[in-house]
Design a protein around this motif. Structure first.
Motif, PDB file in Angstrom:
ATOM      1  N   SER A   1       0.821  -1.229   0.000  1.00  0.00           N
ATOM      2  CA  SER A   1       0.000   0.000   0.000  1.00  0.00           C
ATOM      3  C   SER A   1       0.841   1.259   0.000  1.00  0.00           C
ATOM      4  CB  SER A   1      -0.917   0.013   1.226  1.00  0.00           C
ATOM      5  OG  SER A   1      -0.142   0.070   2.428  1.00  0.00           O
ATOM      6  N   GLY A   2       2.093   1.164   0.508  1.00  0.00           N
ATOM      7  CA  GLY A   2       2.929   2.356   0.597  1.00  0.00           C
ATOM      8  C   GLY A   2       2.511   3.288   1.718  1.00  0.00           C
ATOM      9  N   LYS A   3       1.650   2.846   2.655  1.00  0.00           N
ATOM     10  CA  LYS A   3       1.173   3.664   3.758  1.00  0.00           C
ATOM     11  C   LYS A   3       1.804   3.161   5.054  1.00  0.00           C
ATOM     12  CE  LYS A   3      -3.023   4.859   4.107  1.00  0.00           C
ATOM     13  NZ  LYS A   3      -4.506   4.831   4.277  1.00  0.00           N
ATOM     14  N   ARG A   4       2.103   4.140   5.955  1.00  0.00           N
ATOM     15  CA  ARG A   4       2.638   3.772   7.254  1.00  0.00           C
ATOM     16  C   ARG A   4       1.533   3.196   8.137  1.00  0.00           C
ATOM     17  NH1 ARG A   4       4.306   9.289   9.374  1.00  0.00           N
ATOM     18  NH2 ARG A   4       2.319   9.694   8.379  1.00  0.00           N
ATOM     19  N   GLY A   5       1.950   2.355   9.113  1.00  0.00           N
ATOM     20  CA  GLY A   5       0.980   1.831  10.052  1.00  0.00           C
ATOM     21  C   GLY A   5       1.649   1.020  11.155  1.00  0.00           C
TER      22      GLY A   5
END
Length: 611
Positions: free
Chosen positions: A160-164
């Motif tokens: 996704s390329g999103k931080r979490g």
């Protein structure tokens, strides 16, 4: 000598003021440094409050989802999907269940993986970047959960390329581990609440890499250079995917109390921060608040300046009072000295005035005698002027009558010759010409009654062809005595101008006579007459190829009695009389400069031809 002492005192005062200014500046620098340190330390409690709120928010967000993985892992729908050879209905039920819980709990993603790390169901199963089929066995949260522990990990999603922040829990069936459930919590909302102008906030992991920051351009950058081992550990877990992990442009700048100072260097800007930090061992994080020191330093500078002004207000007032008293004494001394000088000057000036009065009385007597002599001289000058006017009139008449008289003599001689040869018609024609010239001389006498000018004489429409023909007839006796080429170029038909016929003829005769005098003794002598007719003006040009008018005489050539001829060759009145005659016609006679010879131009108003 009187100004030496005040000047010395002034220099001493200037030196004292300069010395005090240096001391004051040093005190201001010291006071400002001390007050700036105190002001920065005073801001630390504010940073600690901000830090406590930020840490509480992060812990609350993590605690809110901490028990959720264990609860969800017991769901039969997930167990069914992780059994060997699950049915399509089991996978679909697991996908829908994960999507429902993710939306309900505000999760970024939720998915289950088999023991080899392959994802079989995910909350984003129906999206383009679905996790289904992806393998995540390299993530620490997967390995920890598969071993029976709690999986905890913060990372940048490779898909996704999103931080979490990832939570991992084992999915069991009758004590046997079937797979791993992973939940991903989005932290962007927490990060967005940190935006503020007076401070910056960062969260670093165990390697010192910033993964949460109030400034987006600080994310995924390190506070210190990364070792090769650290980079290898990060690459093994693909924690930050392919991020370059460059260093932040924050340089240590000392300490204030127990808190470090950091300086941020950017093109066109420079900021300084005091740092307040707190560790979160349960997540392996360190939260730091960076407070901008600029407001504290400005406040310290204002306080320092205000203190110095208050401190120096008393001495400055005393110095001003003392300086004013000194200036008053100097002014009184200067006034006394000036008064003494003024009295001496008045006495000297009085003596000078008495001497000047005596000289003026003698000059008055001398002036009276001079005025009497001047009156006698004026009477003599008036008489001389009358004689000069008579001489000028006589000269003018002699000059203007010489041309017709020469023509009369020539015609009379020809008439005698014609009579001797019994050619009576030719003799009668010459006598007729003599009569015409006699009338012309009579007209010249009338026109020269007032120095060859009569402004009120009546003008008429005159044909330039007739005037030029009569003028050539008058001057023909001179032209016939020498080899002169006469080049005449006039437009055909009547060429009428406003003029007096006799006086206009007189002007042309004067110009031709001057040209003949200039061409005396020249073999290839040429006289040109050119006329140009415009809508309102007619211009006649008389030129020759003689020696011309010398340079520098343009302003004098039309003055009475001025001549470039030798002594006895002329009176110098022809051009002056011609200039005034043309002016009476409303025209202009001017000298034209040309490469060879002399040229004069007559510019007259053109008469309207009646239809």
């Amino acid at each position: 000598m009187g100004f030496g002492r005040p000047l010395a005192r002034h220099r001493r005062r200037v030196a004292a003021i300069a010395f005090l200014a240096v001391i004051g500046w040093a005190m201001l620098v010291q006071a400002n440094g001390w007050l700036a340190t105190r002001s920065i330390i005073a801001t630390v409690p504010q940073g600690e409050n901000i830090l406590r709120l930020a840490v509480s928010g992060l812990r609350g967000e993590l605690a809110r989802h901490e028990r959720l993985p264990d609860l969800m892992s017991r769901a039969p729908v997930l167990t069914a999907a992780l059994r060997p050879d699950p049915g399509r209905a089991d996978i679909a039920a697991a996908n829908l269940y994960l999507r429902h819980v993710a939306r309900l709990m505000g999760l970024s993603d939720a998915y289950i993986m088999t023991p080899d790390g392959r994802t079989v169901a995910a909350s984003n199963f129906d999206q383009s970047l679905s996790f289904v089929g992806e393998v995540f066995d390299y993530r620490p949260y997967f390995a920890d959960a598969l071993a029976g522990g709690q999986g905890r990990f913060f990372a940048l999603g490779t898909t996704s390329g999103k931080r979490g922040y990832y939570f991992g829990a084992a999915v069991r069936d009758r004590g046997r581990v079937l797979g791993v459930l992973a939940l991903k919590v989005d932290v962007d909302a927490i990060e967005d609440s940190w935006r503020a102008a007076e401070y910056e906030m960062i969260v670093t992991d165990s390697e010192g890499i910033v993964f949460l920051a109030s400034r987006r351009d600080w994310q995924f950058r390190s506070l210190a250079p990364l070792t090769d081992a650290a980079r290898a550990r990060i690459a093994a877990t693909r924690r930050y995917d392919d991020a370059p992990l460059d260093m932040l442009p924050l340089q240590p700048a000392g300490e204030v109390g127990d808190n470090p100072l950091l300086r941020l260097e950017r093109p066109g800007a420079r900021r300084e921060f005091v740092t307040v930090a707190e560790a979160m061992p349960e997540a392996g994080w360190t939260v730091q608040v960076l407070l901008d020191t600029a407001p504290a330093r400005r406040q310290a500078l204002m306080a320092s300046v205000a203190g110095m002004l208050i401190l120096w207000a008393g001495p400055a007032g005393l110095m001003a009072w003392a300086q004013r008293r000194a200036r008053l004494r100097e002014r009184l001394s200067i006034q006394a000295e000036a008064q003494a000088q003024l009295e001496g000057r008045v006495a000297a000036r009085t003596a000078e005035l008495a001497e000047v009065n005596a000289r003026l009385e003698a000059e008055v007597e001398e002036r009276r005698a001079t005025e009497a002599e001047l009156r006698r001289t004026q009477r003599h000058l008036v008489q001389s002027a009358k004689l000069a006017a008579l001489g000028q009139m006589s000269a003018a008449l002699s000059h203007e009558l010489s041309q017709p008289l020469g023509a009369v003599r020539n015609f009379a001689a020809n008439a005698v010759t014609y009579l001797d040869r019994d050619r009576v018609p030719d003799a009668r024609q010459n006598v007729t010409r003599i009569l015409s010239l006699t009338d012309r001389m009579t007209e010249i006498g009338r026109t020269l009654r007032n120095f060859a000018r009569k402004p009120n004489a009546a003008l008429s429409d005159v044909d330039l062809h007739d005037v030029l023909r009569d003028a050539l007839e008058v001057i023909a006796w001179r032209i016939g005595k020498r080899p002169v080429t006469l080049d005449v170029d006039l437009p055909p038909g009547p060429l009428l101008v406003r003029a007096g016929p006799v006086r206009f003829q007189q002007v042309i005769v004067n110009l031709l006579s001057n040209a003949l005098d200039a061409l005396e003794g020249q073999e290839d002598a040429v006289i040109r007459l050119r006329a140009e007719a415009g809508p309102e003006r007619v211009v006649l040009t008389v030129s020759d190829n003689g020696p011309g008018i010398p340079e520098g005489l343009d302003d004098r050539i039309f003055d009475p009695f001025f001549s470039t001829k030798g002594v006895g060759a002329g009176l110098g009145l022809g051009l002056s009389i011609s200039f005034n005659i043309v002016k009476d016609f409303g025209g202009e006679l001017r000298l034209l400069r040309q490469p060879e010879g002399a040229a004069f131009q007559i510019d007259l108003p053109r008469a309207e031809v009646s239809s």
